[in-house]
Design an enzyme around this catalytic site. Structure first.
Site, short mmCIF file in Angstrom:
data_model
loop_
_atom_site.label_atom_id
_atom_site.label_comp_id
_atom_site.label_asym_id
_atom_site.label_seq_id
_atom_site.Cartn_x
_atom_site.Cartn_y
_atom_site.Cartn_z
N SER A 143 116.73 -59.51 -54.53
CA SER A 143 117.98 -59.88 -55.20
C SER A 143 117.78 -59.62 -56.69
O SER A 143 116.64 -59.55 -57.15
CB SER A 143 118.24 -61.38 -54.97
OG SER A 143 119.24 -61.87 -55.85
N TYR A 156 115.66 -70.28 -54.46
CA TYR A 156 116.06 -68.93 -54.04
C TYR A 156 115.37 -67.89 -54.91
O TYR A 156 114.80 -66.90 -54.41
CB TYR A 156 117.58 -68.82 -54.16
CG TYR A 156 118.16 -67.50 -53.71
CD1 TYR A 156 118.32 -67.20 -52.37
CD2 TYR A 156 118.58 -66.55 -54.65
CE1 TYR A 156 118.87 -65.99 -51.95
CE2 TYR A 156 119.14 -65.34 -54.25
CZ TYR A 156 119.28 -65.07 -52.90
OH TYR A 156 119.83 -63.87 -52.50
#
Ligand SMILES: NC(=O)c1ccc[n+]([C@@H]2O[C@H](COP(=O)([O-])OP(=O)(O)OC[C@H]3O[C@@H](n4cnc5c(N)ncnc54)[C@H](O)[C@@H]3O)[C@@H](O)[C@H]2O)c1
Length: 252
Positions: A143, A156
C-alpha cells in the site's frame, strides 16, 4: 498478444475488490488461475466469472493466516496444473481506523496476522513450488501506507511496511533461482474496503482526493495492470521493487 499465456497464476483475496479485479484481468491475459479467499461463496462466483472469460481455474477456500491451509492451497495448484508460475499475494484487511493508543490489541495482532504473516506463509510455500519448476514471479500487495505514514492506521501501516521489507529480502534470497519478488503499493482504490470507510466517515473522500495529485481513486483494473506487468516476462529484470500505483501520492 496475451501477456500471461498459459502461466499458472495464484491470487489470494480473490473474492472481492482488487483481487477480483486482478482475477478478471489476469484471465483476460490467457492465464490459468488458482483463486483463494476466506470467503468461499463470493470466491465461487469469481471462479465462474473467470471461467466465462475462458480461463482454466480453481478456487480453494483458504485462510492465509493458517499455515496448513496455505500449504494445501499451493499443493492444490501444483496438483491441478503441475506448476506455479506467478502469485499475487493480495488478501488483506484494513482494521479499525483510530489513533495508535485506541487500537485494540487483538485487532493489531489480527491485522499483522492477515497482512504480514499471510504474505509470509504464501511466499514460503510458493517459493518452494516455483524453485522446482525453474522460477516464477511473486507480487505482494502492500500500500502507499507501506511507503509513508498516515494517521489512524498504525497497525495497517506496520503490516504494509513489513510486506515491503519482506519483499526486498525475499527478492535477494531468490534472485539466483529465477524467482522475482516485487510489491505494488496502491493508493486509494475503489473497492468494498474503501466504500466501507467512506460510508462510515463522511468527508474522508474529499480529504483523500485533496492529497492525490491525480485527483481520483484508482480502479481495481489499474492495479491489476501493474500486477500483470510484474508477473509477465516483460519485467524480467525487475525484482526487489515496491511500485507505487498511486496517482502520484508518494511523489510529493
Ligand atoms: N482498496 C484500497 O484502497 C487499497 C489500497 C492499498 C492497498 N490495498 C490492499 O489491497 C488488498 C485488497 O484490498 P481490497 O481493497 O480489494 O479489499 P476487499 O476487502 O475488497 O478484499 C479483500 C479480500 O481479502 C479476503 N481476506 C480477508 N482476510 C483473509 C484471510 N485471512 N484469508 C484469505 N482471504 C482473506 C477477503 O475475504 C476479501 O475477499 C489488501 O491487502 C489491501 O490492504 C487496498
Amino acid at each position: 498478444m496475451s501477456m500471461l499465456n498459459e502461466k499458472v497464476v495464484m491470487i489470494t483475496g480473490a473474492s472481492s475488490g482488487i483481487g477480483r479485479g486482478a482475477a478478471l484481468a489476469v484471465a483476460a491475459e490467457g492465464a490459468r488461475l488458482v483463486l483463494a479467499d476466506i470467503d468461499a461463496s463470493a470466491g465461487e462466483k469469481v471462479l465462474i466469472e473467470v471461467e466465462t472469460l475462458g480461463s482454466e481455474a480453481i478456487f480453494v477456500a483458504t485462510d492465509v493466516t493458517d499455515a496448513t491451509q496455505v500449504e494445501r492451497l499451493v499443493n492444490a495448484a501444483v496438483d491441478r496444473f503441475g506448476r506455479l508460475d506467478c502469485a499475487f499475494n493480495n488478501a488483506g484487511i484494513e482494521g479499525a481506523m483510530s489513533p495508535l493508543g485506541d487500537i485494540d490489541i487483538g485487532e493489531f495482532d489480527q491485522t499483522i496476522a492477515v497482512n504480514l504473516r499471510g504474505v509470509f506463509l504464501c511466499m514460503k510455500y510458493q517459493t518452494s513450488a516455483m524453485s522446482k519448476t525453474g522460477g516464477g514471479s511473486i507480487v505482494n500487495n502492500s500500500s502507499v501506507m507501506g511507503l509513508v505514514g498516515a494517521p489512524q492506521v498504525a497497525a495497517y501501516s506496520a503490516s504494509k511496511f513489513g510486506v515491503v521489507g519482506m519483499t526486498y529480502s525475499a527478492a535477494l534470497d531468490y534472485a539466483e533461482k529465477g524467482i522475482r519478488v516485487n510489491a505494488v503499493c496502491p493508493g486509494g482504490v475503489e473497492t468494498p474496503m474503501v466504500a466501507e470507510i467512506l460510508r462510515d466517515q463522511p468527508g474522508v473522500l474529499e480529504n483523500i482526493l485533496a492529497a492525490v495529485p491525480a485527483k481520483r481513486l484508482a480502479s481495481p483494473k489499474e492495479v491489476a495492470q501493474a500486477v500483470i506487468w510484474l508477473c509477465s516476462d516483460l519485467s524480467s529484470f525487475v525484482t526487489g521493487s515496491a511500485l507505487p500505483v498511486d496517482g502520484g501520492y508518494t511523489a510529493q
